[in-house]
Design a protein around this motif. Sequence first.
Motif: not given
Length: 107
Positions: A29, A37, A40-41, A66, A70
Motif C-alpha cells: 500500500l 491507500a 482503499k480507506l 479494516d 487503512h
Amino acid sequence: MTDFSLSDLEAIVAKRANATPDESWTAKLVAGGQAKAAKKLGEEAIEAVMAAVQNDRENLVYESADLLYHLMVVLKIADIPLQDVMQELERRTAQTGLNEKASRRDP
C-alpha cells in the motif's frame, strides 16, 4: 478486554511499511502511494457504513478494524503521527459541541 491500542497499530504499520511490497500488504500500500491507500480507506469506510446500516454487528466490527488499519496507513504515508490526531480530538472534546457552536459569532 484487550490492551491492544491504536498506538500499537501505528507501530506495526510503521514497521511493516519498511518491508518489501512482496513481504507485506502494508508495504505494498505504501509503495502504491497515497492515492491508492486513500482509495482503499474510502472503500473500507463504505463497507463499514453498509454494515452499520444493515445492523450487521459482526461485519461492522470486521470492517471497522479494516477502516482503522487503512487510516493508519494513510496517516503513515502523509507522515502524520497518531498523536496529532489524538491532540485534535482532545482539543475538540474540551467542551461540548453544543457549547462550542453557541460560542461562535455569526458572520
